[in-house]
Every structure is written in C-alpha cells, then in structure tokens.
Design a protein around this motif. Structure first.
Motif, PDB file in Angstrom:
ATOM      1  N   SER A  85       0.850  -1.187   0.000  1.00  0.00           N
ATOM      2  CA  SER A  85       0.000   0.000   0.000  1.00  0.00           C
ATOM      3  C   SER A  85       0.884   1.235   0.000  1.00  0.00           C
ATOM      4  N   ASP A  86       0.256   2.408   0.047  1.00  0.00           N
ATOM      5  CA  ASP A  86       1.020   3.647   0.088  1.00  0.00           C
ATOM      6  C   ASP A  86       1.853   3.757   1.360  1.00  0.00           C
ATOM      7  N   ASN A  87       1.415   3.051   2.398  1.00  0.00           N
ATOM      8  CA  ASN A  87       2.119   3.081   3.680  1.00  0.00           C
ATOM      9  C   ASN A  87       3.095   1.918   3.851  1.00  0.00           C
ATOM     10  N   GLY A  88       3.273   1.127   2.808  1.00  0.00           N
ATOM     11  CA  GLY A  88       4.208   0.019   2.880  1.00  0.00           C
ATOM     12  C   GLY A  88       3.523  -1.332   2.804  1.00  0.00           C
ATOM     13  N   VAL A  90       1.559  -4.655   3.638  1.00  0.00           N
ATOM     14  CA  VAL A  90       0.385  -4.972   4.454  1.00  0.00           C
ATOM     15  C   VAL A  90       0.389  -6.474   4.704  1.00  0.00           C
ATOM     16  N   GLN A 122      11.186  -4.461   3.105  1.00  0.00           N
ATOM     17  CA  GLN A 122      10.200  -4.284   4.168  1.00  0.00           C
ATOM     18  C   GLN A 122       9.867  -5.610   4.840  1.00  0.00           C
TER      19      GLN A 122
END
Length: 233
Positions: A85-88, A90, A122
């Motif tokens: 996602s945009d936040n990394g 999931v 990540q």
C-alpha cells in the motif's frame, strides 16, 4: 522414495524402520502475490512443477525427513501474497503468525515483477523483528527462465541479499530443481545444527502453525453457534 534427488543429507522417510522425528524444522515462505511461492514449495518437496494453482490459501506442507542423519519433521508454511500500500507492506494475520511460528524464512520475489522486489526489504524488516535478530533467511528470485519479461536486473538480487546479510539464489521453479533444493537445503542444515535450550523443549519454542490456529477458531465459533441454538429452543 527419496525426497531430494542425488542428495544424501536430506531424504524422505518412507520405510517402517524410520524412528519418530526428534524435532521439527519450520520454514515459512513469504513474498508478494504471484511470485511462485507455492510452486517453489511443491517443487522442493515433490520435485514436480505444477504451473497453475488456485488462489494461495496458505497451506502447511509436512514431511518426515533425515537431515544430516537426524530424523526431523520438516514443516513448510506457504503464505498468501503480501500486498503493498502507500504506507508500505500490508501483512495479513496469517503472514504475521507465520513469521512468529517459523524457525527460518524464505523471502521470494519474481524477476518479472519489480514491485515484488521492492517489497523484500520491508519484509526482511518484519522478519528481523521476530526474536533476537530474527530467524535465518534465504532470498529467492524466481522465474529466472522468463528472460523476455525480466523487470529486475540480475545483479540487483545479490546486492540486496548482501545488504540484508542473507544467502541469495536466482531460480526457476519450472525448469531448475537443483537450485530450488539448494536454497531450502541450506536452511535445513543451518537449523539442524541448532539445539534448543535444555530448559525449553523444541515443541514449545514457537506458536502453533497459523493453519491450526484458524481451525481452532472456526471450531469455537461453530460450537458457540450450536450452544446458542440449543439455548433458544
């Protein structure tokens, strides 16, 4: 039947003479969607390649094998694809539980999918957060046979593995069994050399497989629903 072809250190135990396994080796296979995680697991355990699978449900594969002469229960946890996602990254509950459960992790990306490669760093951070420094890791670049679709340069995988401090293999689940075997074999041998602390039996070092946790949850839900029905009558 031998589990690993032309290898003497890992063999499937299929004869009555085999004693019960002394311990379990637990490996989780993590990566983005569509990178070929299930194909790699099946290729390693059966030497077969199956090109088409249903949506990854996170199956647990288990075999009794010998690793360097020791009888062990080899458990390989396949996992659903991790989304970005945009936040990394999931991580689903299944993937998070698998990381806590595993003794070692195989991180997988596809050489045809740049996003799956970008996801690796990540995922490695999440692995490193498990326990003291995290479990041993091997980085696998799959689909090396699809040269015409390559989206990740060949030198980028080894560079990333070096930065993360883990072993690296570029493989093709569809064409090359030996390299797939070598990657999993490396982890098995690393783990076989480790001995659990005497005060902490191997069976209690890690939580149960996410599959077992899910089955227990469903059973409790079904039992609760049955009790409510009987009470209402």
């Amino acid at each position: 039947m031998r589990l690993i072809h032309n290898m003497t250190t890992i063999a499937e135990c299929s004869t009555p003479d085999c004693s019960p396994p002394n311990r379990a080796i637990k490996i989780a296979v993590i990566g983005g969607g569509g990178v070929g995680k299930t194909a790699l697991v099946v290729r390693f355990l059966t030497r077969r390649f199956i090109g088409d699978y249903e949506r990854n449900a996170g199956n647990l594969y288990s075999r009794e094998v010998q690793v360097d002469g020791e009888q062990v229960s080899l458990q390989v946890q396949d996992t659903p694809g991790v989304e970005m996602s945009d936040n990394g990254a999931v991580l689903s509950d299944h993937v998070s539980c698998s990381l806590q459960w595993a003794d070692a992790v195989v991180l997988v990306y596809s050489v045809t999918d740049r996003r799956s490669f970008d996801l690796v760093s990540q995922l490695h951070q999440r692995v490193a957060q498990c326990g003291s420094g995290g479990p041993p890791v091997v980085l696998l670049a799959n689909k090396a046979d699809l040269v015409h679709l390559r989206g990740v340069d060949p030198q980028q995988g080894p560079l990333l593995a070096g930065a993360l401090g883990c072993a690296f293999y570029e493989v093709s689940a569809s064409e090359d069994y030996s390299q797939v075997h070598e990657a999993f074999h490396r982890l098995c041998c690393q783990l076989a050399k480790r001995r659990p602390p005497a005060s902490q039996p191997a069976e209690k070092r890690r939580p149960k497989s996410p599959n077992m946790q899910d089955l227990k949850r469903r059973f409790k839900q079904a039992l609760s629903a049955k009790v409510r029905t009987v009470t209402s009558v």
